[in-house]
Every structure is written in C-alpha cells, then in structure tokens.
Design a protein around this motif. Structure first.
Motif, PDB file in Angstrom:
ATOM      1  N   TRP A 277       1.039  -1.136  -0.040  1.00  0.00           N
ATOM      2  CA  TRP A 277      -0.464   0.069  -0.239  1.00  0.00           C
ATOM      3  C   TRP A 277       1.127   0.812  -0.179  1.00  0.00           C
ATOM      4  O   TRP A 277       0.149   1.981  -0.571  1.00  0.00           O
TER       5      TRP A 277
ATOM      6  N   ARG B 293       0.067   5.261   7.000  1.00  0.00           N
ATOM      7  CA  ARG B 293      -0.946   4.123   6.213  1.00  0.00           C
ATOM      8  C   ARG B 293      -2.025   4.090   7.626  1.00  0.00           C
ATOM      9  O   ARG B 293      -2.130   3.609   8.176  1.00  0.00           O
TER      10      ARG B 293
ATOM     11  N   SER C 259     -10.894  -2.503   9.472  1.00  0.00           N
ATOM     12  CA  SER C 259     -12.091  -3.605   9.029  1.00  0.00           C
ATOM     13  C   SER C 259     -12.939  -4.049   9.702  1.00  0.00           C
ATOM     14  O   SER C 259     -12.602  -3.893  11.263  1.00  0.00           O
TER      15      SER C 259
ATOM     16  N   GLU D 117      -7.520   5.666  -1.171  1.00  0.00           N
ATOM     17  CA  GLU D 117      -8.186   5.101  -0.740  1.00  0.00           C
ATOM     18  C   GLU D 117      -9.092   4.109  -1.386  1.00  0.00           C
ATOM     19  O   GLU D 117      -9.111   4.169  -1.935  1.00  0.00           O
TER      20      GLU D 117
ATOM     21  N   HIS E 123      -5.366   1.404   8.236  1.00  0.00           N
ATOM     22  CA  HIS E 123      -6.621   0.768   8.349  1.00  0.00           C
ATOM     23  C   HIS E 123      -7.139   0.345   9.165  1.00  0.00           C
ATOM     24  O   HIS E 123      -7.234   0.504   9.587  1.00  0.00           O
TER      25      HIS E 123
ATOM     26  N   ARG F 138     -14.010  -3.338   4.958  1.00  0.00           N
ATOM     27  CA  ARG F 138     -12.649  -3.424   5.154  1.00  0.00           C
ATOM     28  C   ARG F 138     -12.133  -1.422   4.012  1.00  0.00           C
ATOM     29  O   ARG F 138     -12.706  -0.975   3.175  1.00  0.00           O
ATOM     30  N   THR F 139     -11.101  -0.247   5.060  1.00  0.00           N
ATOM     31  CA  THR F 139     -10.736   0.672   4.489  1.00  0.00           C
ATOM     32  C   THR F 139      -9.340   0.158   4.604  1.00  0.00           C
ATOM     33  O   THR F 139      -8.988   0.130   5.785  1.00  0.00           O
ATOM     34  N   ASP F 140      -8.188   0.628   3.155  1.00  0.00           N
ATOM     35  CA  ASP F 140      -6.992   0.665   3.753  1.00  0.00           C
ATOM     36  C   ASP F 140      -6.882   2.982   2.747  1.00  0.00           C
ATOM     37  O   ASP F 140      -7.558   3.712   1.584  1.00  0.00           O
ATOM     38  N   GLN F 141      -6.051   3.871   3.595  1.00  0.00           N
ATOM     39  CA  GLN F 141      -6.202   5.005   3.297  1.00  0.00           C
ATOM     40  C   GLN F 141      -4.491   5.145   3.533  1.00  0.00           C
ATOM     41  O   GLN F 141      -4.709   5.783   4.819  1.00  0.00           O
TER      42      GLN F 141
END
Length: 227
Positions: A158, A178, A182, A221, A180, A191-194
């Motif tokens: 990421w 980052r 969930s 994101e 994260h 589920r979020t990855d920003q």
C-alpha cells in the motif's frame, strides 16, 4: 460520544468529544467557492457486482467539497492545540447503496504558486454508470473531469506510490502514512485502506491550462463494503 454539525454562515462547524479527545473546527466556505455534485445510478440487471437487493432503484447523490480553509482547536488529554492554516474536505451523500460496493476516493488541498488547489478523484463505484466524480478546483473555480481515470496501486504494498492518469491528468500520491480498518459482522463487513501523502503531477482545467499540483497533501483510499 457527542457530535454536532451546523452548516451555514459561510462555513461548516464540526464539534465532537470522546474520552481524552475533543475538537471544535470550522471549515470555511469562501465566497464563490465551487464544489462538485454528481448522481450515480446503478442498473439492477447489468451491474451484477453492485446489484440492488430490492426492487427500489439504487443511486447515490454525492457532493465532494475540497480545499475548504479550516481552523479551530483540538483538545488531547487536556492540552489545547490550535488548528491554523489547515484544509478540510467535506463529503455529503444521500441515496440507496447496493449491498456490495467497492470504491476508490482521493483528494488533496493546498497552495501551489500562490493559487489554492483542490483535487477530487474517484473510481470503481462509478465505473460504467456514465458519471464520474473527478474534478479540479483552482481558487474556488471548479473544472469537471468527465473521463474515467486509470488508477495504479499495489494492494500487496500500500505504501508504494499511487498513480492516477488520463488524458487530462497525470498524478502521483507518495504516501507517508497508512490507515487500515476492517469490520466483520456476519452479513455486514467493511475494509478500508487509506493512504495519506503528498501529491505531484498535473491536471488540465476546462480552459486547457496545465495546472501543477506538486506539494499539496491529501489521501487516496481503497474501500470495500458489504452493508
């Protein structure tokens, strides 16, 4: 937890508090400042990946408002920390989402060569709908980017730079942090990855001018929801 939002009077005030942390912030709305609004429909028979669970049509109306000057105060463990020379990004939405949906969202705000620059970019949830949520704001004036932009990033890494490109844009976000999150709760999951970072590159506005965005900060994101 207590939150409150009051809109009007040239800005939006956000007030909230939880144990050990509180905030009181104002996102100003300068005179003439423009924001992008878009309605995105989903067709029940052709969008199988995001089909509606009921006969009621699914749609989402969203307003993404970037490059709003922000100020106020944060209180952390009793210590007051003023917020000055900051930027706010507001997301207003109404509608009926499909049960499963995935999206990309990216934004950025800052000053480049004396001009206030705002970036608003989105993907996946609008694909194939005929609508996009891509826009550039320069000193409050909005240029709509109607093409679907190409997103290039690595879910296995990421923190690798994110590229977003098209005929009117060539952008890179270099992450420095980052976030994260969930949730797994039977039929409901998210589920979020920003990634927060610094933007470089350019976008062409409606007049064809190539606008440099290098140095503004923001995020990108990748989100998956089942709700």
């Amino acid at each position: 937890e207590q939150t409150d939002e009051q809109t009007g009077g040239g800005g939006t005030r956000l007030v909230g508090a939880i144990p050990r942390f509180a905030f009181d912030l104002v996102a100003e709305r300068p005179a003439g400042h423009q924001a992008m609004g878009v309605v995105v429909p989903w067709h029940r028979r052709t969008r199988r990946d995001t089909r509606c669970a009921t006969p009621i049509p699914c749609f989402q109306y969203t307003v993404k408002d970037v490059a709003r000057p922000a100020h106020g105060v944060l209180v952390i463990d009793g210590g007051r920390h003023p917020v000055e020379a900051a930027w706010a990004v507001l997301d207003h939405g109404r509608g009926r989402w499909p049960y499963r949906v995935r999206w990309n969202w990216a934004a950025g705000s800052g000053r480049v060569d004396g001009r206030v620059i705002g970036l608003q970019l989105g993907s996946k949830w609008t694909d194939g709908s005929g609508a996009t949520e891509n826009a550039l704001v320069v000193d409050g004036q909005l240029s709509k980017i109607s093409e679907e932009l190409h997103w290039d990033y690595d879910p296995a890494d990421w923190m690798r730079p994110w590229r977003i490109t098209g005929q009117r844009a060539d952008l890179t976000l270099t992450p420095f942090h980052r976030k994260h999150g969930s949730t797994q709760a039977l039929v409901i999951a998210s589920r979020t990855d920003q990634l927060f970072g610094t933007w470089s590159g350019w976008v062409r506005d409606d007049r064809g001018e190539r606008i440099d965005v290098g140095g503004i900060e923001g995020f990108a994101e990748d989100v998956t929801n089942r709700w």
